[in-house]
Design a protein around this motif. Structure first.
Motif, PDB file in Angstrom:
ATOM      1  N   SER A 142      14.805  23.992  93.233  1.00 33.42           N
ATOM      2  CA  SER A 142      14.408  25.014  92.188  1.00 33.42           C
ATOM      3  C   SER A 142      13.833  26.233  92.671  1.00 33.42           C
ATOM      4  CB  SER A 142      13.653  24.048  91.062  1.00 33.42           C
ATOM      5  OG  SER A 142      12.541  24.080  91.356  1.00 33.42           O
ATOM      6  N   SER A 143      13.973  26.977  91.583  1.00 35.34           N
ATOM      7  CA  SER A 143      13.332  28.514  91.738  1.00 35.34           C
ATOM      8  C   SER A 143      11.850  28.357  91.775  1.00 35.34           C
ATOM      9  CB  SER A 143      13.769  29.446  90.787  1.00 35.34           C
ATOM     10  OG  SER A 143      13.233  28.997  89.499  1.00 35.34           O
ATOM     11  N   GLN A 144      11.040  27.076  91.527  1.00 31.77           N
ATOM     12  CA  GLN A 144       9.783  27.048  91.609  1.00 31.77           C
ATOM     13  C   GLN A 144       8.964  26.934  92.938  1.00 31.77           C
ATOM     14  OE1 GLN A 144       8.286  27.690  88.212  1.00 31.77           O
ATOM     15  NE2 GLN A 144      10.351  28.428  88.244  1.00 31.77           N
ATOM     16  N   HIS A 145       9.711  26.711  94.033  1.00 30.93           N
ATOM     17  CA  HIS A 145       9.547  26.356  95.330  1.00 30.93           C
ATOM     18  C   HIS A 145       8.640  24.938  95.170  1.00 30.93           C
ATOM     19  CE1 HIS A 145      11.376  30.178  96.041  1.00 30.93           C
ATOM     20  NE2 HIS A 145      10.632  30.882  95.192  1.00 30.93           N
ATOM     21  N   ILE A 146       9.141  23.982  94.884  1.00 33.57           N
ATOM     22  CA  ILE A 146       8.066  22.758  94.793  1.00 33.57           C
ATOM     23  C   ILE A 146       8.134  22.187  96.104  1.00 33.57           C
ATOM     24  CG2 ILE A 146       7.816  20.785  93.464  1.00 33.57           C
ATOM     25  CD1 ILE A 146       8.977  22.039  91.130  1.00 33.57           C
ATOM     26  N   GLY A 147       7.204  21.636  96.692  1.00 34.28           N
ATOM     27  CA  GLY A 147       7.315  21.038  97.877  1.00 34.28           C
ATOM     28  C   GLY A 147       7.724  19.489  97.867  1.00 34.28           C
ATOM     29  N   PHE A 148       8.052  18.807  98.998  1.00 31.84           N
ATOM     30  CA  PHE A 148       8.699  17.612  98.636  1.00 31.84           C
ATOM     31  C   PHE A 148       7.530  16.636  98.156  1.00 31.84           C
ATOM     32  CE2 PHE A 148       9.469  13.099 100.735  1.00 31.84           C
ATOM     33  CZ  PHE A 148      10.471  13.062 100.267  1.00 31.84           C
ATOM     34  N   THR A 149       6.426  16.524  98.570  1.00 27.92           N
ATOM     35  CA  THR A 149       5.371  15.505  97.842  1.00 27.92           C
ATOM     36  C   THR A 149       5.435  15.550  96.432  1.00 27.92           C
ATOM     37  OG1 THR A 149       4.352  15.257  99.945  1.00 27.92           O
ATOM     38  CG2 THR A 149       3.093  14.883  97.983  1.00 27.92           C
ATOM     39  N   ASP A 150       5.231  16.879  95.977  1.00 31.43           N
ATOM     40  CA  ASP A 150       5.215  17.241  94.646  1.00 31.43           C
ATOM     41  C   ASP A 150       6.586  16.939  93.821  1.00 31.43           C
ATOM     42  OD1 ASP A 150       2.409  18.221  95.172  1.00 31.43           O
ATOM     43  OD2 ASP A 150       2.921  20.275  94.758  1.00 31.43           O
ATOM     44  N   ALA A 151       7.569  17.307  94.450  1.00 36.30           N
ATOM     45  CA  ALA A 151       8.930  17.031  93.901  1.00 36.30           C
ATOM     46  C   ALA A 151       8.882  15.522  93.889  1.00 36.30           C
ATOM     47  CB  ALA A 151      10.025  17.250  94.786  1.00 36.30           C
ATOM     48  N   MET A 152       8.624  14.713  94.564  1.00 31.51           N
ATOM     49  CA  MET A 152       8.584  13.132  94.614  1.00 31.51           C
ATOM     50  C   MET A 152       7.696  12.752  93.537  1.00 31.51           C
ATOM     51  SD  MET A 152      10.833  11.343  96.510  1.00 31.51           S
ATOM     52  CE  MET A 152      10.161   9.865  96.550  1.00 31.51           C
ATOM     53  N   PHE A 153       6.447  13.298  93.432  1.00 30.36           N
ATOM     54  CA  PHE A 153       5.484  12.848  92.616  1.00 30.36           C
ATOM     55  C   PHE A 153       6.128  13.097  90.881  1.00 30.36           C
ATOM     56  CE2 PHE A 153       1.788  13.190  89.846  1.00 30.36           C
ATOM     57  CZ  PHE A 153       0.996  12.289  90.115  1.00 30.36           C
ATOM     58  N   GLU A 154       6.698  14.374  90.750  1.00 29.95           N
ATOM     59  CA  GLU A 154       7.241  14.689  89.404  1.00 29.95           C
ATOM     60  C   GLU A 154       8.420  13.676  89.097  1.00 29.95           C
ATOM     61  OE1 GLU A 154       6.165  17.345  86.165  1.00 29.95           O
ATOM     62  OE2 GLU A 154       5.210  16.952  88.432  1.00 29.95           O
ATOM     63  N   SER A 155       9.167  13.361  90.108  1.00 32.94           N
ATOM     64  CA  SER A 155      10.229  12.452  89.695  1.00 32.94           C
ATOM     65  C   SER A 155       9.869  11.066  89.178  1.00 32.94           C
ATOM     66  CB  SER A 155      11.239  12.484  90.995  1.00 32.94           C
ATOM     67  OG  SER A 155      12.487  11.521  90.971  1.00 32.94           O
ATOM     68  N   VAL A 156       8.886  10.609  90.355  1.00 29.27           N
ATOM     69  CA  VAL A 156       8.458   9.040  90.079  1.00 29.27           C
ATOM     70  C   VAL A 156       7.704   9.078  88.815  1.00 29.27           C
ATOM     71  CG1 VAL A 156       6.585   7.526  90.836  1.00 29.27           C
ATOM     72  CG2 VAL A 156       8.081   8.588  92.497  1.00 29.27           C
ATOM     73  N   SER A 157       6.807  10.331  88.342  1.00 21.74           N
ATOM     74  CA  SER A 157       6.254   9.994  87.036  1.00 21.74           C
ATOM     75  C   SER A 157       6.964  10.100  86.240  1.00 21.74           C
ATOM     76  CB  SER A 157       5.356  11.384  87.164  1.00 21.74           C
ATOM     77  OG  SER A 157       4.649  11.605  85.792  1.00 21.74           O
ATOM     78  N   ALA A 158       8.161  10.860  86.021  1.00 17.93           N
ATOM     79  CA  ALA A 158       9.250  11.015  84.908  1.00 17.93           C
ATOM     80  C   ALA A 158      10.044   9.579  84.867  1.00 17.93           C
ATOM     81  CB  ALA A 158      10.143  12.110  85.296  1.00 17.93           C
ATOM     82  N   LEU A 159      10.574   9.128  85.970  1.00 20.49           N
ATOM     83  CA  LEU A 159      11.338   8.057  85.755  1.00 20.49           C
ATOM     84  C   LEU A 159      10.865   6.924  85.591  1.00 20.49           C
ATOM     85  CD1 LEU A 159      13.781   8.536  88.714  1.00 20.49           C
ATOM     86  CD2 LEU A 159      14.395   7.971  86.482  1.00 20.49           C
ATOM     87  N   THR A 160       9.369   6.608  85.929  1.00 16.91           N
ATOM     88  CA  THR A 160       8.535   5.663  85.377  1.00 16.91           C
ATOM     89  C   THR A 160       7.840   5.652  84.312  1.00 16.91           C
ATOM     90  OG1 THR A 160       6.515   6.429  86.668  1.00 16.91           O
ATOM     91  CG2 THR A 160       8.148   4.953  87.909  1.00 16.91           C
ATOM     92  N   THR A 161       8.310   6.864  83.458  1.00 18.83           N
ATOM     93  CA  THR A 161       7.720   7.211  82.053  1.00 18.83           C
ATOM     94  C   THR A 161       6.085   7.318  82.198  1.00 18.83           C
ATOM     95  OG1 THR A 161       7.595   5.079  81.331  1.00 18.83           O
ATOM     96  CG2 THR A 161       9.495   6.285  81.109  1.00 18.83           C
ATOM     97  N   THR A 162       5.463   7.701  83.294  1.00 17.62           N
ATOM     98  CA  THR A 162       4.113   7.894  83.203  1.00 17.62           C
ATOM     99  C   THR A 162       3.429   9.037  82.838  1.00 17.62           C
ATOM    100  OG1 THR A 162       3.911   6.684  85.502  1.00 17.62           O
ATOM    101  CG2 THR A 162       2.040   8.049  85.133  1.00 17.62           C
TER     102      THR A 162
END
Length: 485
Positions: free
Chosen positions: A96-116
């Motif tokens: 994305s245009s927000q330049h999100i790093g791998f760890t942060d992208a994974m964190f956001e994806s995990v948080s979203a899919l696990t509904t955290t």
């Protein structure tokens, strides 16, 4: 572990990637409508990559007939599908245009899919709408995904008392849904209906349409990711808060119970023992928090308003916030930490330990006390008027033990990265409960998880995934016997 079983798991994982790839096209269309061509292209490329990998898995491991749908296959499919979805869900965030790093992208994806509902992103108010919508879609898919997964594979698995609640619901059994396919369709209908009703209610309460769609998906999935840095507190609206509270509770009740209630046209009661217990605990916690805030000098009306919303948000494991409850004093902080460990009902989108396990545990304790008085009597743990199998009681006790040990170990690992005690323990507790904000200075409701060390983020991601998989589903795969033929 047979080759046929692995092939079957990989084949199904390929099938699971296709819906994910299709959903990536939705934010691509939104970004196109906003003339944000860069992010639209990113979502389109991500959809092609995800769909192509899914197609390769399906074509490579397709067979005319599979006959390996046993317990171990169910565990493998559940764990691998979640991990695969998390990885591919982060691809649009990486590009994305927000330049999100791998760890942060994974964190956001995990948080979203696990509904955290925990986030590392700052400046949500001005982010591209496609990216915000993708986060909401992930948590909406994650909210229903775990239930559909359970309906498909987990009823036969004796994990933490799951067999007591066939297909994660205490009252779905027998005649109302004789086939799994009927059950899945009923659950999806209820989920879609609740989401649509929430969108309409939020719009009537004064929320803009785009925000209403995103927050409705987050609310029914008890996910909690918002389109605003200040979460629901951004709107400063009592009607919006009330609507959100109602639907947070709706998402924390058994989705199967809605379906059974509708099929029986109201003849079968919707409110069972776990629903009653959940509502009683919710009302009690709101009352205690309100009284505490009044004693600390808060105006009674305001104390009830902020207590009702934030207590409901945490006990349903949603994670929305209207104020920084970590500053309300030691009693409030302790109360919210306890609420992390309660959760909603079995068969809901909520996480944590869940009400029915607490009920069975307490019933087992009472039986133990009575047996001290009457050592020769035969007593059974009872739930909803029926005797509970001893294997269920044992599984629930095992689940509690494993839950507490996991919480302790992961908290220590996060503290080892330099995070303070309250931030570390509350971050892990909320992660395992899929609840959203923590309680410490680094992860409280007024901040997010961006400031914690990178290694700590990975430990918290592990807590989120373990909590969403209800621990045992993952831990059973660590036993060497699991991998033997």
């Amino acid at each position: 572990m047979t080759i046929d079983r692995i092939r079957f798991v990989l084949f199904l994982n390929g099938l699971f990637l296709w819906p994910l790839a299709t959903m990536m096209l939705v934010p691509a269309i939104v970004d196109l409508a906003d003339y944000n061509y860069g992010d639209a292209r990113n979502f389109a490329i991500s959809a092609v990559i995800t769909g192509a990998v899914g197609a390769l898995l399906v074509l490579a491991f397709r067979e005319k007939h599979f006959d390996v749908t046993d317990r171990r296959t169910g565990f493998l499919i559940t764990v691998s599908a979640w991990l695969l979805a998390v990885f591919f869900g982060c691809i649009p965030l990486l590009g994305s245009s927000q330049h999100i790093g791998f760890t942060d992208a994974m964190f956001e994806s995990v948080s979203a899919l696990t509904t955290t509902g925990s986030t590392i992103l700052v400046g949500l108010d001005n982010m591209p709408r496609g990216l915000l919508l993708w986060r909401s879609l992930l948590q909406w898919l994650g909210g229903v995904g775990i239930i559909v997964m359970a309906l498909s594979f987990l009823p036969a698995l004796r994990v933490g008392g799951m067999q007591l609640f066939q297909s994660e619901s205490s009252d779905i059994s027998g005649k109302p849904f004789p086939k799994i396919s009927q059950m899945v369709r009923a659950i999806l209908f209820v989920y879609l209906s609740l989401t649509l009703a929430c969108v309409i209610a939020m719009m009537f309460a004064g929320m803009p349409a785009f925000d209403a769609i995103n927050h409705a998906m987050a609310t029914i999935a008890t996910g909690g990711l918002s389109t605003k840095d200040a979460s629901i507190g951004y709107y400063r609206s009592v009607p919006i808060e009330v609507v959100t509270e109602i639907f947070m509770v709706a998402g924390a009740l058994p989705l199967g119970s809605y379906a059974v209630f509708l099929v029986n046209r109201g003849k079968k009661p919707f409110v069972d023992d776990q629903v009653k217990a959940f509502l009683i605990v919710l009302a009690t916690a709101i009352g205690l928090c309100t009284i505490w805030n009044i004693s600390q000098g808060m105006i009674p009306r305001e104390a009830l308003r902020v207590s009702a919303f934030n207590v409901t948000s945490i006990i349903t494991d949603t994670g929305f916030a209207t104020s920084d409850f970590s500053t309300w004093g030691s009693f409030a902080v302790g109360l919210f930490f306890m609420l992390y460990l309660i959760g909603g009902c079995a068969g809901s989108t909520a996480g944590s330990i869940k009400i029915f396990r607490w009920q069975i545990l307490f019933a087992g304790v009472i039986r133990g006390l009575k047996s001290m008085l009457y050592p020769n009597s035969v007593m059974r743990v009872r739930y909803q008027g029926s005797a509970v199998d001893e294997a269920v009681v044992s599984n629930v006790r095992n689940f509690f033990f494993v839950y507490i040990v996991t919480l302790f170990v992961l908290s220590m690992l996060v503290m080892a990265t330099g995070v303070d005690f309250l931030s570390a323990t509350s971050a892990v507790a909320q992660g395992m409960a899929n609840a959203g904000p923590g309680l410490g200075p680094l992860v409280g409701p007024s901040t997010n998880f961006s400031a914690i060390p990178e290694l700590a983020k990975w430990w918290i991601m592990a807590a989120m995934i373990l909590g969403r998989l209800e621990l045992m589903t993952f831990y059973v795969m660590l036993i060497p016997a699991f991998w033997r033929r």
